[in-house]
Design an enzyme around this catalytic site. Structure first.
Site, PDB file in Angstrom:
ATOM      1  N   TYR A  42       1.740   4.983   0.186  1.00 24.98           N
ATOM      2  CA  TYR A  42       2.764   4.693  -0.856  1.00 24.98           C
ATOM      3  C   TYR A  42       4.075   4.982   0.001  1.00 24.98           C
ATOM      4  CZ  TYR A  42       5.929   5.306  -4.863  1.00 24.98           C
ATOM      5  OH  TYR A  42       6.969   4.947  -5.600  1.00 24.98           O
TER       6      TYR A  42
ATOM      7  N   SER B  74      12.040   4.479  -3.942  1.00 23.92           N
ATOM      8  CA  SER B  74      11.480   5.989  -4.414  1.00 23.92           C
ATOM      9  C   SER B  74      12.028   6.846  -3.325  1.00 23.92           C
ATOM     10  CB  SER B  74      10.044   6.266  -4.633  1.00 23.92           C
ATOM     11  OG  SER B  74       9.521   7.466  -4.481  1.00 23.92           O
TER      12      SER B  74
END
Length: 163
Positions: A144, A131
């Site tokens: 995250y 990501s």
């Protein structure tokens, strides 16, 4: 290059990018195994192409990952795609939330890649799906982002080690 005859494992293959990758690889002639913790999404992806099979696996559990590879491996291409995200202010993030996001996003990639590499012979590919959070930080997703930064570092280090 043809994918006919190649065995592909995709973690988190029941939804999103993982499901799309599974269908794409199967359409190109690969034999694809998707895995995840929830059977229903895996069933839905499997129904999209006859070249896709499924297995239940918790990538945060070493024994579960080892069992997956013992029963189904080795693979030519392994895609560590499984992931989980969460959002909360850092000061309100619990240790359990932190540990869970690191386990799914980073430890799961480690366990899958380690087991894949031990069994890979000759040609093979290990691919991590990440990501932009793995390249820069975002507010309210520190665990995250930290895990995805770890995945980027793990992947870069492993590429240098095995190339």
């Amino acid at each position: 290059m043809t994918l006919a005859g190649k065995k592909v494992l995709i973690t988190g293959g029941g939804t999103g990018v993982g499901a799309d990758l599974a269908v794409g690889f199967a359409k190109q002639g690969a034999t694809v195994l998707i895995c995840g913790r929830r059977k229903e999404p895996l069933d839905a992806t499997q129904s999209k192409h006859q070249g896709i099979t499924l297995a239940l696996c918790d990538i945060t559990d070493e024994a579960s990952v080892m069992d997956l590879f013992q029963k189904n491996g080795p693979f030519d291409i392994v895609i560590a795609n499984a992931g989980q995200a969460g959002s909360s202010p850092f000061a309100k993030t619990t240790l359990a939330q932190w540990n869970n996001l690191l386990a799914v996003n980073l430890t799961g990639t480690f366990l899958v890649f380690r087991e894949a590499l031990v069994r890979m012979k000759g040609w093979g590919r290990l691919i991590s799906i990440c990501s932009t959070a793995g390249l820069k930080g975002y507010a309210r997703v520190a665990p995250y982002a930290a895990a995805k930064h770890g995945v980027v570092g793990l992947t870069r280090s492993l590429a240098l080690e095995v190339s």
